[in-house]
Write an enzyme that holds these catalytic residues in place. Structure first.
Site: not given
Ligand SMILES: NC(=O)c1ccc[n+]([C@@H]2O[C@H](COP(=O)([O-])OP(=O)(O)OC[C@H]3O[C@@H](n4cnc5c(N)ncnc54)[C@H](O)[C@@H]3O)[C@@H](O)[C@H]2O)c1
Length: 219
Positions: A78, A75, A45, A93, A158, A42, A160
């Site tokens: 950022d 989700q 990230r 999330h 965007g 993280y 899945s």
């Protein structure tokens, strides 16, 4: 949404997130097994996030607020919607630029630097990323469901559609509300209710906005 800003999506073509098995870096068990690996993941990230900028798709949704009430349910962890100027954002999330106490999930702090083993909250408990990991509750789900239930239009971008409960949100859309789905590799087909734009967010979202104008006879 953020792929064209340079942030990879959750699963790349190998099913890995930035080279890691998602359960290794995004589960309470993974954190217990190897806290340093998870915190370092993280940290990387967070560094990456601070080096990128919102793209034109983020700005287009922020701009839409001039004429509409727009609620973003994301989700993504950022802050690119915030930086683009959107004002109503529900992070299902969690958020990469926040951390919380491992002892008290309500003890949340803003955090832009690295987080290390040995960084404690004021009550001397280890801090962890403010991220919803696999197997953990999604506390923002109720409020997200309520927003979708009240939506005049729903735009999905965007995903899945593999991670529940987020993937089930669309089922709460009112039957009379049109649904748009923007994804270059869409996991839903067009139906009488769903219009699919099989393309990237930066080109697909302007087309959705144009369709909304047509559907409503102009703003
Ligand atoms: N805790 C976390 O950090 C966390 C958890 C879940 C999801 N996420 C993020 O939420 C997003 C969706 O989650 P998911 O599980 O469906 O991810 P996923 O990686 O399974 O799916 C990503 C989807 O994005 C699509 N895509 C790729 N480039 C695109 C672009 N330029 N424009 C529009 N769509 C594009 C792909 O075709 C795919 O369908 C991802 O960006 C993921 O990183 C973060």
């Amino acid at each position: 949404m953020s792929a064209e800003s340079g942030l990879n999506t959750f699963r790349d073509s190998n099913g890995l997130w930035e080279g890691h098995d998602v359960l290794e870096v995004a589960s309470p068990e993974g954190f217990e097994r190897n806290p340093k690996l998870v915190l370092d993941f993280y940290n990387a990230r967070r560094k990456q996030l601070l080096a990128v900028s919102p793209n034109s798709a983020h700005f287009a949704l922020a701009e839409l607020e001039k004429d509409h009430e727009v609620v973003i349910v994301t989700q993504n962890v950022d802050d690119l919607h915030e930086r683009a100027g959107s004002t109503q954002i529900i992070h299902l999330h969690g958020e990469l630029l926040k951390v919380r106490s491992t002892d008290n999930e309500a003890d949340v702090l803003d955090w832009r630097q690295d987080l290390n083993v040995g960084d404690f909250c004021e009550n001397n408990h280890q801090l962890r990323p403010h991220i919803v990991w696999f197997g953990e509750a999604v506390p923002m789900m109720e409020i997200a469901i309520q927003q979708v239930q009240e939506a005049d239009s729903v735009i999905i971008v965007g995903t899945s559609m593999q991670v529940y409960p987020a993937a089930g949100l669309v089922e709460f859309a009112p039957y009379s509300s049109p649904i748009y789905f923007v994804d270059p590799n869409p996991s839903l087909n067009s139906t009488h209710r769903i219009t699919v734009f099989a393309e990237k967010a930066t080109t697909g979202i302007p087309k959705v906005i144009a369709s909304l104008k047509d559907w409503r006879g102009g703003f």
